[in-house]
Design a protein around this motif. Structure first.
Motif, PDB file in Angstrom:
ATOM      1  N   SER A 166       0.833  -1.202   0.000  1.00 47.38           N
ATOM      2  CA  SER A 166       0.000   0.000   0.000  1.00 47.38           C
ATOM      3  C   SER A 166       0.866   1.250   0.000  1.00 47.38           C
ATOM      4  O   SER A 166       2.022   1.229   0.421  1.00 47.38           O
ATOM      5  CB  SER A 166      -0.937   0.018   1.216  1.00 47.38           C
ATOM      6  N   ILE A 167       0.270   2.339  -0.498  1.00 50.82           N
ATOM      7  CA  ILE A 167       0.843   3.677  -0.412  1.00 50.82           C
ATOM      8  C   ILE A 167      -0.175   4.532   0.314  1.00 50.82           C
ATOM      9  O   ILE A 167      -1.318   4.671  -0.134  1.00 50.82           O
ATOM     10  CB  ILE A 167       1.135   4.264  -1.807  1.00 50.82           C
ATOM     11  N   SER A 168       0.205   5.106   1.445  1.00 59.39           N
ATOM     12  CA  SER A 168      -0.745   5.839   2.286  1.00 59.39           C
ATOM     13  C   SER A 168      -0.324   7.289   2.420  1.00 59.39           C
ATOM     14  O   SER A 168       0.828   7.575   2.741  1.00 59.39           O
ATOM     15  CB  SER A 168      -0.825   5.202   3.685  1.00 59.39           C
ATOM     16  N   SER A 187       3.604   6.965   3.443  1.00 53.93           N
ATOM     17  CA  SER A 187       4.295   5.731   3.827  1.00 53.93           C
ATOM     18  C   SER A 187       4.046   4.694   2.746  1.00 53.93           C
ATOM     19  O   SER A 187       2.942   4.621   2.193  1.00 53.93           O
ATOM     20  CB  SER A 187       3.800   5.210   5.185  1.00 53.93           C
ATOM     21  N   ILE A 188       5.084   3.918   2.435  1.00 51.44           N
ATOM     22  CA  ILE A 188       4.985   2.880   1.405  1.00 51.44           C
ATOM     23  C   ILE A 188       5.313   1.536   2.052  1.00 51.44           C
ATOM     24  O   ILE A 188       6.407   1.355   2.601  1.00 51.44           O
ATOM     25  CB  ILE A 188       5.955   3.136   0.241  1.00 51.44           C
ATOM     26  N   ASP A 189       4.344   0.619   2.000  1.00 47.24           N
ATOM     27  CA  ASP A 189       4.575  -0.760   2.426  1.00 47.24           C
ATOM     28  C   ASP A 189       4.787  -1.592   1.168  1.00 47.24           C
ATOM     29  O   ASP A 189       3.840  -1.842   0.409  1.00 47.24           O
ATOM     30  CB  ASP A 189       3.387  -1.281   3.235  1.00 47.24           C
ATOM     31  N   PHE A 190       6.028  -2.017   0.963  1.00 44.87           N
ATOM     32  CA  PHE A 190       6.381  -2.708  -0.271  1.00 44.87           C
ATOM     33  C   PHE A 190       5.853  -4.138  -0.277  1.00 44.87           C
ATOM     34  O   PHE A 190       5.736  -4.773   0.777  1.00 44.87           O
ATOM     35  CB  PHE A 190       7.902  -2.746  -0.449  1.00 44.87           C
ATOM     36  N   PRO A 191       5.552  -4.660  -1.460  1.00 45.83           N
ATOM     37  CA  PRO A 191       5.254  -6.094  -1.567  1.00 45.83           C
ATOM     38  C   PRO A 191       6.457  -6.914  -1.128  1.00 45.83           C
ATOM     39  O   PRO A 191       7.603  -6.480  -1.284  1.00 45.83           O
ATOM     40  CB  PRO A 191       4.954  -6.280  -3.062  1.00 45.83           C
TER      41      PRO A 191
END
Length: 276
Positions: free
Chosen positions: A217-219, A237-241
């Motif tokens: 996700s990108i929030s 914030s970026i939660d990478f795969p």
């Protein structure tokens, strides 16, 4: 005198005799390898990015924008850090002044990401494109990512959608790998209901095309009432795969910049909403 064989010398032959000297079997052919292997990445920033699964992107406040009352648009800067606040990259926009003032969020630019040692690690290129993707579908927004400069890492391309902001992440060969999907009502009614949406994060889903599952996700983070009113600096914030290459990480990072420019750049209507 006893026949004493010196190590490295052929037995039974003097050092000065023909055929004497170093024994061919004792010659060291392979040089010993160093204690460390050659670096896999071209910069410290890329190495640190490869190790983390989450980064924070903070837009730095522009002094000229905060002090000028005529609506001057400066070149954006972003700081990319890990989850602990350690800087990975500093991203700096390079664009023409007339494009920034006239085209604003649609302007073309080049952006360079340098690590904390000052070494350029990533180059992002965005051409000038129009905003009406329904009338001119061949001129949708896109970005090209090089990691390092001259080595194509991937592309970000905007998809045509009336209600949901959608972006496609492609690898260096042009194959689609991920889709970024924003909130369903984001395009159509975000501005009309922005007062109730400002108090929460805005999440863009990262979906893997092959499995059609959300893998990251990108929030857009809500900074709080005072910060959102007093400054236009955005925070993501970026939660990478999981288990993706660093090339995809920098491409997703570029997609975050594009999302910020298209959807969260300062809008003149914001001041009208506050006056109501």
């Amino acid at each position: 005198m006893s026949d004493h064989v010196i190590p490295g010398q052929v037995g039974g032959e003097g050092v000065g005799e023909v055929g004497g000297g170093v024994n061919p079997t004792d010659v060291v052919v392979d040089q010993p390898k160093g204690g460390k292997d050659s670096p896999k990445y071209s910069s410290v920033g890329l190495e640190e990015l490869a190790k983390t699964d989450r980064v924070l992107v903070q837009q730095l406040a522009e002094y000229s924008e905060s002090t000028c009352t005529c609506g001057y648009e400066g070149e954006n800067q972003f700081e990319v850090t890990d989850r602990f606040g350690h800087q990975i990259f500093l991203a700096e926009e390079d664009s023409a002044c007339c494009f920034r003032q006239c085209c604003e969020s649609l302007r073309g630019f080049e952006m360079t990401l340098t690590d904390r040692q000052g070494k350029p690690s990533v180059k992002i290129s965005r051409p000038l494109r129009c905003d009406n993707c329904c009338v001119c579908p061949c001129f949708t927004q896109e970005m090209t990512v090089e990691c390092p400069a001259g080595n194509l890492a991937g592309r970000v391309e905007q998809s045509i959608s009336l209600f949901t902001p959608t972006y496609v992440i492609k690898d260096r060969h042009g194959e689609e790998k991920f889709v970024i999907e924003g909130p369903t009502s984001f395009c159509s009614c975000f501005k009309s209901c922005c007062k109730c949406c400002r108090g929460r994060d805005v999440v863009f889903r990262i979906v893997e095309i092959s499995s059609e599952r959300q893998v990251g996700s990108i929030s857009k983070k809500w900074n709080g009432v005072l910060k959102d009113v007093l400054t236009t600096a955005d925070r993501f914030s970026i939660d990478f795969p999981p288990d993706i290459d660093v090339e995809f990480k920098v491409t997703l990072l570029a997609a975050t910049f594009l999302i910020d420019y298209l959807h969260f750049e300062a809008d003149p209507n914001d001041s009208d909403d506050e006056d109501e």
